[in-house]
Design an enzyme around this catalytic site. Structure first.
Site, PDB file in Angstrom:
ATOM      1  N   SER A  72       8.156   5.260  12.089  1.00  0.00           N
ATOM      2  CA  SER A  72       7.884   3.828  12.293  1.00  0.00           C
ATOM      3  C   SER A  72       7.116   3.280  11.093  1.00  0.00           C
ATOM      4  O   SER A  72       6.379   4.025  10.423  1.00  0.00           O
ATOM      5  CB  SER A  72       7.021   3.641  13.545  1.00  0.00           C
ATOM      6  N   TYR A 123      -0.927   5.766  17.985  1.00  0.00           N
ATOM      7  CA  TYR A 123       0.522   5.621  17.785  1.00  0.00           C
ATOM      8  C   TYR A 123       0.845   5.703  16.291  1.00  0.00           C
ATOM      9  O   TYR A 123       1.724   6.468  15.877  1.00  0.00           O
ATOM     10  CB  TYR A 123       1.029   4.302  18.382  1.00  0.00           C
TER      11      TYR A 123
END
Ligand code: NDP
Ligand code: 8X3
Length: 250
Positions: free
Chosen positions: A136, A149
């Site tokens: 990501s 995250y």
């Protein structure tokens, strides 16, 4: 020759779209996820001649190995592993975050990913295959509430580069795919089902959609065998960079 791809997180979002994309172009596909009814829906839609599904929690190492051991003969020669299953939980700053959520992200996005990769490396080396890791932009660009995250995705990116280095000379290709804002079930999961929050985030932004990433995965997987895309950062045109935040004393 029909090639075989294992896609984790095939029940939703990028993974579900990738299952459809690869089946449509003649690949044999193994799809995994916890939601058995979603996997059954894929079989109902596509048949089971070139699709095999395995329902298990990817954090459960014994269940993962049982699923791999139970692969039918025609699905054992895996050429491409797509490590896509993953999630963000919560948007609170670290000092107010839930430790259980941090652990779940690490267990899913990091521990399960390396466990599955480790299990499949012998096959992938034998097949001169490929590993496509869904990382990501959150692994490169920190943002408030991204804490663990972002940390897990930084791991995925760096692990991908490290694998590439270790697999030097084996012919195995490794790619870190790093999407930005994408409308899937991601924000619903992150907010524990807050549809309004999800709708607000994506409203008017024309975000990435699941088929965009499925197409990207398909492109990477079908490149000539002498080419390796190391990292691929993909954003919607509507998303770009902003400056640092500055806290001022009064
Ligand atoms: P979705 O929530 O739509 O899909 C996530 C998938 O991961 C589901 O199929 C889910 O399956 C699976 N999964 C999650 N936890 C587990 C578990 N414990 N065991 C097995 N499978 C699990 O989100 P996306 O498609 O957007 O996410 C796919 C990947 O892309 C993730 O790694 C995410 O971090 C990454 N990503 C997403 C972006 C976005 O903005 N959407 C941007 C950049 C990266 P099930 O619930 O059935 O188990
Ligand atoms: C998902 C992208 O920026 O919402 O990985 O964290 S972001």
């Amino acid at each position: 020759m029909t090639r075989t791809i294992l896609i984790t997180g095939g029940t939703s979002g990028f993974g579900a779209a990738a299952v459809t994309r690869f089946l449509a172009s003649g690949w044999r596909v193994i799809a995994t996820g916890r939601r058995a009814e979603r996997l059954q829906a894929l079989v109902d839609a596509h048949g089971d001649a070139r699709l095999h599904t395995c329902a298990f929690d990817i954090r459960d190492e014994a269940a993962m190995h049982a699923a791999l051991d139970a692969l039918p003969a025609g699905f054992r020669d895996i050429d491409v592993l797509v490590n896509n299953a993953g999630l963000a939980l919560g948007t609170a700053p670290a000092q107010r975050a839930d430790l259980a959520q941090w652990r779940q992200m690490i267990d899913t996005n990091v521990t399960a990913l390396v466990t599955l990769t480790h299990a499949l490396l012998p096959t992938l080396i034998e097949r001169r295959g490929a590993i496509l890791n869904v990382s990501s932009i959150a692994g490169s660009y920190p943002y408030p509430g991204g804490n663990t995250y972002g940390g897990t995705k930084a791991f995925v990116t760096q692990f991908s580069l490290g694998l590439r280095s270790d697999l030097h000379g084996t012919g195995v290709r490794v790619t870190s795919i790093e999407p930005g804002l994408a409308e899937t079930e991601f924000t619903l999961v992150r907010t524990r089902g807050d549809q309004a929050a999800s709708d607000t985030l994506y409203a008017g932004a024309r975000p990435i959609v699941a088929d965009d990433i499925a197409e990207t995965l398909w492109w990477v997987a079908n490149l000539p065998p002498h080419l390796n895309i190391n990292r691929l950062e993909v954003m919607p045109v509507s998303q770009s960079f902003a400056g640092f935040q500055i806290h001022r004393e009064r």
